[in-house]
Design an enzyme around this catalytic site. Structure first.
Site, PDB file in Angstrom:
ATOM      1  CB  SER A  22      -0.933   0.019   1.217  1.00 54.58           C
ATOM      2  OG  SER A  22      -0.198   0.004   2.431  1.00 54.58           O
ATOM      3  CG  HIS A  45      -1.045   2.883   6.016  1.00 54.57           C
ATOM      4  ND1 HIS A  45      -1.425   2.023   7.018  1.00 54.57           N
ATOM      5  CD2 HIS A  45      -1.037   2.144   4.867  1.00 54.57           C
ATOM      6  CE1 HIS A  45      -1.638   0.823   6.513  1.00 54.57           C
ATOM      7  NE2 HIS A  45      -1.404   0.865   5.208  1.00 54.57           N
ATOM      8  CG  ASP A  68      -1.280   3.444  10.315  1.00 54.64           C
ATOM      9  OD1 ASP A  68      -0.262   4.078   9.972  1.00 54.64           O
ATOM     10  OD2 ASP A  68      -1.986   2.812   9.500  1.00 54.64           O
TER      11      ASP A  68
END
Length: 207
Positions: A15, A188, A185
């Site tokens: 991601s 990310h 977090d």
């Protein structure tokens, strides 16, 4: 700069690389890759390059193996930039141990994939660490992440590949700022966190 005119630069990962490249942020995403592309283009406008984003959110090295022929070898890169491993570690700390990838499997699988890409395409490799935006190196997830980053450093040395030390880049800023400035977090990044990663890549790419 290590890239040459008309080369094809393929980035593959999870991601952190994906960053919306498959939907509203196509085709580059709005993360570190987009920043790297923008700054390399701005600094070297006479050196045309083709940039390709093949990040997929949630991927581990097992997922890369499943799509390697299409998304790495099939893209015929001149340079293949790989950053993978965050999910391989994180799943063990997120109550999903069956989806975590043990370190020996991670290193063996990544080595096999890299060798296949080099043998099939003749590409050069650019290898970046997985990371955790956590200043306490005794934190269990941070300590485990560091072991995977060390495996990437070993592979970079083995393949003679430039090594992007993303964890060290975050450690540098974490020495003078809170982790929350870079990510909510620990994984990310917001735009400033992606800029930290991009800067680490640019230091290697442009010297």
């Amino acid at each position: 700069m290590m890239f040459e005119a008309d080369q094809r630069i393929v980035f593959i990962g999870d991601s952190i690389t994906d960053c919306g490249r498959r939907d509203v942020r196509a085709p580059y995403g709005d993360g570190y890759l987009s920043l790297v592309r923008a700054f390399v283009t701005a600094r070297h406008p006479a050196t045309p390059l083709a940039w390709v984003n093949r990040g997929v959110s949630g991927d581990t090295v097992r997922d890369l193996a499943a799509r390697w022929d299409r998304d790495a070898i099939g893209e015929r890169p001149d340079w293949l930039a790989v950053m993978i491993g965050i999910n391989d570690v994180w799943r063990a700390f997120a109550g999903r141990p069956a989806e975590a990838v043990p370190l020996p499997e991670y290193e063996t699988t990544l080595r096999t994939l890299l060798r296949r890409a080099v043998d099939a395409t003749g590409c050069r490799l650019l290898l970046a660490d997985p990371y955790l935006i956590e200043p306490d190196r005794t934190d269990p997830q941070r300590a485990e992440s560091d072991r995977y980053a060390a495996a990437v450093a070993r592979l970079a040395a083995e393949f003679g590949a430039p090594h992007v030390a993303t964890q060290a880049a975050f450690d540098e800023v974490l020495a003078v700022s809170p982790a929350s400035l870079w990510a909510d977090d620990r994984i990310h990044p917001g735009l400033p966190g992606h800029a930290v990663i991009a800067d680490a890549f640019l230091r290697v790419i442009t010297g």
